[in-house]
Design an enzyme around this catalytic site. Structure first.
Site, PDB file in Angstrom:
ATOM      1  N   HIS A  86      29.212  54.630  32.591  1.00  0.00           N
ATOM      2  CA  HIS A  86      29.189  55.058  34.102  1.00  0.00           C
ATOM      3  C   HIS A  86      30.758  55.440  34.639  1.00  0.00           C
ATOM      4  CE1 HIS A  86      25.392  55.431  36.585  1.00  0.00           C
ATOM      5  NE2 HIS A  86      25.303  56.044  35.376  1.00  0.00           N
TER       6      HIS A  86
ATOM      7  N   CYS B 215      27.210  50.908  40.962  1.00  0.00           N
ATOM      8  CA  CYS B 215      28.056  50.196  40.036  1.00  0.00           C
ATOM      9  C   CYS B 215      29.448  51.042  39.936  1.00  0.00           C
ATOM     10  CB  CYS B 215      27.531  49.984  38.718  1.00  0.00           C
ATOM     11  SG  CYS B 215      27.124  51.652  37.804  1.00  0.00           S
TER      12      CYS B 215
END
Length: 146
Positions: free
Chosen positions: A125, A65
Site C-alpha cells: 500500500h 494505513c
C-alpha cells in the site's frame, strides 16, 4: 615479590542487531493479550515480543494505513508526502499513485549504510504505479505480500 597485571583487550566486531518492525493496522486495542482486561485473548508470542521490545502505545494515526506506512518508510510526515487523503494510494488502474521516487525508504538506507538484508511481508500500500514503486525496487531484497 613482583606482580604483573596483564590487560588483554579483545576487539570483537559487533554484529548489527536484527531489526523486526511490525506495523499492524486494523488491530483493536484489546485484540492483544497484554491489553485484554477480560483474559479472553491469548497471544503468548506477541506478548513476549512486546515485553522485550519498544511498543508505541500512544501513537496517533490516520484512519487508514498508508500515511503511517509512508511515515515509517521515509521519516516524513504524511502531508509532506501527499498521504493525508483517503484516496492517496487508490490502486485503481489509470490513477498514478505511490510515494515519489525521490524519497529514499528506510530499507534502502539500511542496505547502503549498514549492509543489512531486508525483507517485507504483508500488505504494501505504498504505490503500484509501476515496478519502481513496489517493495523490491524500494529497498527490500525479498517481498511476500500483496
Amino acid at each position: 615479590m613482583m606482580r604483573f597485571l596483564y590487560l588483554v583487550f579483545t576487539v570483537v566486531a559487533a554484529k548489527p542487531p536484527h531489526i523486526i518492525f511490525m506495523l499492524v493496522d486494523d488491530l483493536g486495542w484489546n485484540d492483544v493479550g497484554w491489553h485484554d482486561q477480560f483474559d479472553q485473548i491469548n497471544t503468548p508470542k506477541l506478548d513476549e515480543l512486546q515485553r522485550n521490545s519498544l511498543a508505541l502505545d500512544r501513537y496517533y494515526v490516520y484512519r487508514f494505513c498508508s500515511p503511517s506506512r509512508s511515515t515509517f518508510m521515509t521519516g516524513r510526515y504524511p502531508w509532506h508526502l501527499g498521504q493525508q487523503t483517503g484516496m492517496n494510494l487508490n490502486p485503481t488502474p489509470g490513477i498514478a499513485c505511490g510515494i515519489n521516487l525521490a524519497y529514499t525508504f528506510l530499507p534502502q538506507l539500511l542496505k547502503e549504510r549498514a549492509n543489512y538484508t531486508t525483507w517485507a511481508l504483508g500488505k504494501w500500500h505504498l504505490g503500484f504505479l509501476n515496478d519502481s514503486y513496489t517493495p523490491t525496487y524500494r529497498g527490500f531484497d525479498r517481498y511476500l505480500g500483496y
